[in-house]
Design an enzyme around this catalytic site. Structure first.
Site, PDB file in Angstrom:
ATOM      1  N   GLY A  22       0.787  -1.223   0.000  1.00 18.73           N
ATOM      2  CA  GLY A  22       0.000   0.000   0.000  1.00 18.73           C
ATOM      3  C   GLY A  22       0.819   1.273   0.000  1.00 18.73           C
ATOM      4  N   SER A  23       2.138   1.185  -0.168  1.00 14.63           N
ATOM      5  CA  SER A  23       2.961   2.395  -0.154  1.00 14.63           C
ATOM      6  C   SER A  23       2.885   3.114  -1.496  1.00 14.63           C
ATOM      7  CB  SER A  23       4.414   2.024   0.157  1.00 14.63           C
ATOM      8  OG  SER A  23       4.872   1.035  -0.751  1.00 14.63           O
ATOM      9  N   TYR A  32      -3.812  -0.239   7.060  1.00 18.96           N
ATOM     10  CA  TYR A  32      -5.177  -0.356   6.549  1.00 18.96           C
ATOM     11  C   TYR A  32      -6.142  -0.641   7.699  1.00 18.96           C
ATOM     12  CZ  TYR A  32      -3.680  -0.365   1.643  1.00 18.96           C
ATOM     13  OH  TYR A  32      -3.190  -0.021   0.398  1.00 18.96           O
ATOM     14  N   LYS A 218      -1.276  -1.920 -12.613  1.00 21.57           N
ATOM     15  CA  LYS A 218      -1.106  -0.503 -12.295  1.00 21.57           C
ATOM     16  C   LYS A 218       0.112  -0.314 -11.416  1.00 21.57           C
ATOM     17  CE  LYS A 218      -3.938   1.814  -9.504  1.00 21.57           C
ATOM     18  NZ  LYS A 218      -5.324   2.146  -9.127  1.00 21.57           N
ATOM     19  N   LYS A 220       2.410   2.551  -9.064  1.00 22.42           N
ATOM     20  CA  LYS A 220       2.488   3.835  -8.388  1.00 22.42           C
ATOM     21  C   LYS A 220       3.665   4.619  -8.944  1.00 22.42           C
ATOM     22  CE  LYS A 220      -0.854   2.777  -5.574  1.00 22.42           C
ATOM     23  NZ  LYS A 220      -2.117   3.558  -5.510  1.00 22.42           N
ATOM     24  N   ASP A 248      -0.305   5.703 -11.363  1.00 20.82           N
ATOM     25  CA  ASP A 248      -1.087   6.339 -10.296  1.00 20.82           C
ATOM     26  C   ASP A 248      -0.172   7.224  -9.461  1.00 20.82           C
ATOM     27  OD1 ASP A 248      -2.688   6.992  -8.137  1.00 20.82           O
ATOM     28  OD2 ASP A 248      -3.199   4.922  -7.610  1.00 20.82           O
ATOM     29  N   ASN A 250      -1.297   9.373  -7.011  1.00 19.41           N
ATOM     30  CA  ASN A 250      -1.852   9.641  -5.679  1.00 19.41           C
ATOM     31  C   ASN A 250      -1.761  11.105  -5.265  1.00 19.41           C
ATOM     32  OD1 ASN A 250      -0.910   6.567  -5.602  1.00 19.41           O
ATOM     33  ND2 ASN A 250      -2.630   6.844  -4.196  1.00 19.41           N
ATOM     34  N   GLU A 274      -3.615   8.219 -12.981  1.00 19.63           N
ATOM     35  CA  GLU A 274      -4.629   8.291 -11.918  1.00 19.63           C
ATOM     36  C   GLU A 274      -4.219   9.314 -10.871  1.00 19.63           C
ATOM     37  OE1 GLU A 274      -5.808   4.424 -10.713  1.00 19.63           O
ATOM     38  OE2 GLU A 274      -6.178   5.013  -8.638  1.00 19.63           O
ATOM     39  N   GLU A 301     -11.207   8.079  -6.246  1.00 17.79           N
ATOM     40  CA  GLU A 301     -11.183   7.431  -4.927  1.00 17.79           C
ATOM     41  C   GLU A 301     -11.247   8.428  -3.786  1.00 17.79           C
ATOM     42  OE1 GLU A 301      -6.987   5.762  -5.489  1.00 17.79           O
ATOM     43  OE2 GLU A 301      -7.024   6.043  -3.327  1.00 17.79           O
ATOM     44  N   ASP A 324     -15.543   4.886  -5.276  1.00 14.53           N
ATOM     45  CA  ASP A 324     -15.057   4.163  -4.096  1.00 14.53           C
ATOM     46  C   ASP A 324     -16.289   3.848  -3.247  1.00 14.53           C
ATOM     47  OD1 ASP A 324     -12.392   3.859  -2.118  1.00 14.53           O
ATOM     48  OD2 ASP A 324     -14.265   4.301  -1.063  1.00 14.53           O
ATOM     49  N   HIS A 351     -12.174   2.171  -7.693  1.00  8.85           N
ATOM     50  CA  HIS A 351     -11.052   2.023  -6.771  1.00  8.85           C
ATOM     51  C   HIS A 351     -11.363   0.869  -5.817  1.00  8.85           C
ATOM     52  CE1 HIS A 351      -9.191   3.147  -2.741  1.00  8.85           C
ATOM     53  NE2 HIS A 351      -8.157   2.949  -3.516  1.00  8.85           N
ATOM     54  N   ALA A 352     -10.363   0.022  -5.575  1.00  5.71           N
ATOM     55  CA  ALA A 352     -10.537  -1.024  -4.558  1.00  5.71           C
ATOM     56  C   ALA A 352      -9.189  -1.309  -3.940  1.00  5.71           C
ATOM     57  CB  ALA A 352     -11.187  -2.259  -5.145  1.00  5.71           C
ATOM     58  N   GLU A 382     -10.506  -2.532  -9.814  1.00 10.70           N
ATOM     59  CA  GLU A 382      -9.179  -2.717  -9.222  1.00 10.70           C
ATOM     60  C   GLU A 382      -9.187  -3.934  -8.293  1.00 10.70           C
ATOM     61  OE1 GLU A 382      -7.766   0.716  -7.087  1.00 10.70           O
ATOM     62  OE2 GLU A 382      -5.678   0.038  -7.222  1.00 10.70           O
TER      63      GLU A 382
END
Lengths: 433, 433
Positions: A22-23, A32, A218, A220, A248, A250, A274, A301, A324, A351-352, A382
């Site tokens: 998740g970074s 999370y 995808k 980051k 993405d 972010n 994204e 999201e 989302d 978004h998931a 996702e």
């Protein structure tokens, strides 16, 4: 007649920051988490409504406090009356003028209201004995329109236009239900692309994603351009020419940075960029979209409500809508978002990931396919492969597609043992697991 | 060196709904409230930082929970280091990636962060022995620029452009400080115009406002067009031709309704229409502004952050900027907003009223006059005459102007007895007062 007898909340956190799952460029170390809600009634069926707001750690307690603030609106209420008119039920919470001041319709309070609405939909779908997607797709166009709050939308879509969209999709519903049950819904995976992963792990996970049948991956981006060029090169080599690779950022960039950075990555032919900038910057998204065409802009999201989605579409700032399940005012507001996307002809690719977002949002895409847009063309949901084991009905992925769920409910119910183990008491209780 | 030793919070609520003070088209029965914060240190000076988020009742507990979530960022911190670099101090809170997920930069969490930043400014101004407006207006242009988070702003204003604006205003600072101390800052009053008041009361209060020397009044509109026409007729007759009467719809309308309604009221020559639609609807505000020109559009009290203010200016959707002291990320983000207004040549007429908003926001307008825009032309601060007695340094109004405060601090400290009496314990403790 039955009554809501309790609204229970939990602060649930998973220590995901230890593994850099998740970074990304803005979120280096997320834990999370779920601000979790259970609605219980005195009906003999014993059915409960479960839902949550996804957060990434600190502040999950604030989100739980917002859920608590809704208890007085729910406990003691006639369940059948509430569930029979979920348009009114949604407005009961969203239009509370005092709570509305805390947004309006955005942030912590709005997400809490969304979770309460989603918990009611979970309960309603269970009572109907249907998975949420099928339950929604069984409603008449008129009933669906009654669920939507059209305030602030009429310059983009009217109730009559929404009705026309839903009526157009009505004839093929049964066929599409059968098709969906047979083939599922396309997924794409973000598993390879977290910033914290090594090049070796990136390469391996990219190859695995292709082998597993995913139609898109995808990555980051946005921390360091040289790193991005190197990592995209590795990914492109691993998946082969022509295979869709989305990127993405972010929210990392300002407008001109976004245009320059994406142009520098254009040789890798990204499927979309994204969240290039602030989710609040509608005009910025539009400027970026103009500046980087034909690369598409995807966002959603962190889009706070239907009013911002409306404008992103009006301004040409969003080529792909990423709804989302726990950011906006629940199922009802997401139906508004799906109708807006249909009106403007923009594909919805939710978004998931996170905790339970895959479990929740698949129902909205599947409903969209059956009853709103009528197509899976260019659409996918996702997928990230963690934390699914904590849900009563975890998503099942088969050859790069979400297997269509058939269990009654909204998919948002967590396993009791997981709730116990990961309830936060000021430290990660799951730390020693 | 001294250290922050405690961050105390209080849920304070006033039972204002009993008298329909504050009633408008969207907020029929507000209970004006404050989620209140006190920062204490171990310094021998005994000085404290006080600040709050204004809410209208239910949910004030959620806002307090968000303040609580900031304690771990503050307690134990070196006070001198923190106060010496408030640009970094602001980012310390605003850029916490996990808390940021709850917005980003909007709603409950962002307002809490704003209050913490404002409490630090209150402490810093007290330590400097200056009222906040003068303290800010004593900083160099470079220091002021260092306070602003320019992320997402660079397509509208760069640090260099901000510096140029501040340098342009530098030569006249001392003169303007003297002028401000002499004549104060213009106010306008909303006291006559609440929807819940009778026609007789409206007429009387309008006449009193003129007699008291206010240069403008404001009326709430948007519930019923016939009522609005009747009430505006009463007000116009009471104040006389040519006297500025602003109107405020509190987000009641969609775009086309707003245009039609304001046109129907155009004969009364409103000074501006405030919050015609959703504060999130930038394109909607721009369409309304085009549709009702030359009537001006004013908005801002619910604008969540600098990114939305930026776009309202870029799109031509805001002719008057109404900053609020407790909606955005504190003094720092409001300096960004003032710089944006100066760049686009739009007057700032802050939102006030509520609880303590007049006390807080006057400092920002006065700072703007001395060090940013350099003018009071077309500017005035909203004024409503309730709840001032609960503050240690209540605003003083003289002949329709705010008397310039000279007490050190940000004006945001509440009287201890009021804090005790109105602390909420699930019922209005002040009910029997």
């Amino acid at each position: 007649m039955s009554t809501i007898v309790s609204v229970d909340t939990r602060d649930i956190r998973f220590p995901t920051s230890r593994f850099l799952d998740g970074s990304d460029a803005m979120n280096p170390d997320p834990d999370y988490s779920a601000a979790y809600l259970t609605i219980r009634t005195d009906a003999p069926d014993g059915l409960e409504g479960h839902a949550f707001v996804f957060t990434i750690g600190r502040g999950n307690d604030v989100q739980v406090a917002a859920l608590e603030a809704l208890r007085e609106h729910l406990v003691g209420r006639d369940v059948e009356a509430l569930l029979a008119d979920m348009g009114a039920g949604s407005k009961l919470l969203t239009h509370d003028s005092q709570l509305r001041w805390l947004g309006p319709e955005k942030g912590v309070m709005h997400m809490a209201i969304g979770a309460a609405i989603n918990a009611l939909w979970d309960l309603r779908a269970k009572r109907a004995g249907q998975p949420l997607w099928l339950h929604l797709a069984s409603l008449s166009p008129e009933e669906l329109v009654s669920l939507v709050d059209f305030r602030y939308l009429s310059d983009a879509i009217t109730p009559d236009e929404a009705l026309a969209i839903l009526r157009d999709a009505e004839p093929g519903r049964a066929e599409r239900v059968a098709h969906l049950l047979e083939v599922g819904y396309p997924a794409y995976t973000t598993t390879p692309g977290w910033l914290g992963y090594s090049d070796e792990k990136l390469d391996r996970l990219c190859r695995e994603a292709v082998a597993d049948g995913f139609p898109q991956i995808k990555l980051k981006v946005g921390s360091d351009l040289d790193d991005d060029i190197r990592r995209l090169g590795i990914a492109r080599k691993a998946v082969g020419d022509g295979f869709p690779v989305a990127i993405d950022a972010n929210q990392r960039w300002d407008v001109s940075d976004a245009i320059a950075w994406v142009k520098a990555l254009a040789e890798f032919e990204p499927a979309w960029i994204e969240e290039p900038t602030s989710p609040d910057d509608i005009l910025g998204h539009a400027a970026i979209a103009r500046g980087i065409a034909p690369v598409r802009v995807a966002t959603g999201e962190h889009v706070q409500n239907r009013v911002v989605f409306k404008q992103l579409l009006q301004a040409g700032g969003m080529d792909v809508m990423q709804i989302d399940a726990t950011r906006v005012g629940g199922v009802n507001e997401n139906i508004a978002n799906l109708l807006l996307a249909a009106k403007f002809g923009v594909p919805v690719c939710p978004h998931a990931g996170g905790v339970g977002l895959c479990e929740a949002v698949q129902h909205l895409s599947m409903f969209d396919y059956v009853a709103v847009s009528g197509t899976m063309e260019g659409r996918m949901i996702e997928y990230v492969d963690h934390l699914h084991e904590h849900f009563v009905t975890p998503v099942v992925i088969d050859r790069g597609r979400y297997v269509t769920p058939t269990t009654p409910g909204a998919g948002t119910e967590m396993v009791p043992a997981s709730i116990e183990q990961y309830t936060w008491h000021g430290a990660h209780a799951g730390a020693t697991a």
